[in-house]
Scaffold this motif. Sequence first.
Motif, PDB file in Angstrom:
ATOM      1  N   ARG A  73      13.281  45.001 162.973  1.00 48.71           N
ATOM      2  CA  ARG A  73      12.072  44.692 163.884  1.00 48.71           C
ATOM      3  C   ARG A  73      11.234  43.638 163.301  1.00 48.71           C
ATOM      4  NH1 ARG A  73      11.844  48.721 167.469  1.00 48.71           N
ATOM      5  NH2 ARG A  73      12.713  50.878 166.884  1.00 48.71           N
ATOM      6  N   LYS A 148      15.358  51.216 159.214  1.00 47.55           N
ATOM      7  CA  LYS A 148      16.728  51.083 160.073  1.00 47.55           C
ATOM      8  C   LYS A 148      17.008  52.535 160.324  1.00 47.55           C
ATOM      9  CE  LYS A 148      21.436  49.380 158.802  1.00 47.55           C
ATOM     10  NZ  LYS A 148      21.246  48.570 159.975  1.00 47.55           N
ATOM     11  N   GLN A 149      17.272  53.492 159.557  1.00 47.83           N
ATOM     12  CA  GLN A 149      17.668  54.801 159.761  1.00 47.83           C
ATOM     13  C   GLN A 149      16.928  55.772 159.170  1.00 47.83           C
ATOM     14  OE1 GLN A 149      20.015  55.806 161.929  1.00 47.83           O
ATOM     15  NE2 GLN A 149      20.806  53.876 162.709  1.00 47.83           N
ATOM     16  N   ASN A 154      16.042  60.127 165.731  1.00 50.88           N
ATOM     17  CA  ASN A 154      15.388  58.953 166.418  1.00 50.88           C
ATOM     18  C   ASN A 154      14.012  58.562 165.535  1.00 50.88           C
ATOM     19  OD1 ASN A 154      17.234  58.121 168.470  1.00 50.88           O
ATOM     20  ND2 ASN A 154      16.373  59.947 169.795  1.00 50.88           N
ATOM     21  N   ASP A 168      15.233  51.720 164.018  1.00 51.88           N
ATOM     22  CA  ASP A 168      15.565  50.456 164.715  1.00 51.88           C
ATOM     23  C   ASP A 168      16.193  50.724 166.140  1.00 51.88           C
ATOM     24  OD1 ASP A 168      14.357  48.824 162.790  1.00 51.88           O
ATOM     25  OD2 ASP A 168      16.510  47.903 162.315  1.00 51.88           O
ATOM     26  N   GLU A 169      17.115  51.517 166.375  1.00 52.50           N
ATOM     27  CA  GLU A 169      18.035  51.652 167.788  1.00 52.50           C
ATOM     28  C   GLU A 169      17.697  53.144 168.009  1.00 52.50           C
ATOM     29  OE1 GLU A 169      21.577  49.804 167.337  1.00 52.50           O
ATOM     30  OE2 GLU A 169      20.838  47.786 166.862  1.00 52.50           O
ATOM     31  N   SER A 171      17.923  56.378 170.580  1.00 54.31           N
ATOM     32  CA  SER A 171      18.696  56.654 171.816  1.00 54.31           C
ATOM     33  C   SER A 171      17.762  56.936 172.968  1.00 54.31           C
ATOM     34  CB  SER A 171      19.469  57.850 171.702  1.00 54.31           C
ATOM     35  OG  SER A 171      18.706  59.292 171.365  1.00 54.31           O
ATOM     36  N   ASP A 174      11.717  53.086 172.759  1.00 56.54           N
ATOM     37  CA  ASP A 174      10.769  52.971 171.514  1.00 56.54           C
ATOM     38  C   ASP A 174       9.633  53.540 171.742  1.00 56.54           C
ATOM     39  OD1 ASP A 174      12.668  51.634 169.597  1.00 56.54           O
ATOM     40  OD2 ASP A 174      12.287  49.635 170.856  1.00 56.54           O
TER      41      ASP A 174
END
Length: 228
Positions: A73, A148-149, A154, A168-169, A171, A174
């Motif tokens: 990000r 990152k994780q 989430n 970062d990603e 589901s 954001d």
Amino acid sequence: MLDRLRRTARWPALLLMALMTGMIVLAACGGDDEVADILKQAEASTEEIVVGISMYVLVDDLESPDPSFSSRRTEDELEVILAGMNEIWSQANIRLELDVLDTIQVDAEVLSRVARGNIRAFFDKLGGSIPFNVTGPDSSLISGFYTKQVGGSNGITPLGTGWYMVIDEPSVFDRRVSSHEVGHILGLQHTRADRGRLLFSGTNGMTLTPEEITQARYVTSELLKAKE
């Protein structure tokens, strides 16, 4: 130093538990009227509540971050997320005001452990490689860390802290997952009643009930008073 930081980091949840316990005790002792008065006053208050928030990108190296460990990000993206969060929290007339926006260098080993769900690895670095002012007594009421994780989640709000982590990603949107985690900091619990609600896990629901709005505003006001 770490012991001091751990005690400091617990204050929002400790105060929250005290607030909620106090209301339960009042009810148990026949104090339903007192509880009703507290909630009525909170509900009647329509003034905008401004809450300081700091947002941080976590990377293993400021100059050349390793994408295996570091968030991808940008600080500009966090500002966009914050704007979306304020749209959601405008339901409660709560505005999140940015205090600090920064990128923090964290040991790759720590970020790797966090990615596997070991949040304690990050917590143990507070006051060491992670600056004291990020979570100490001069920090914002809310601090958001973007990594990152975090295991398979989430996002997460560690029990007893005023901070959250978001991956970062996720589901879901954001702005939604960040607002959901902020909801926990402001005293709200998960619900299984309606997938359209902000506190329903794993959906893009963004609504707050009148009861949640009252509770969040009351808890937020008390947390801000305690921090003065």
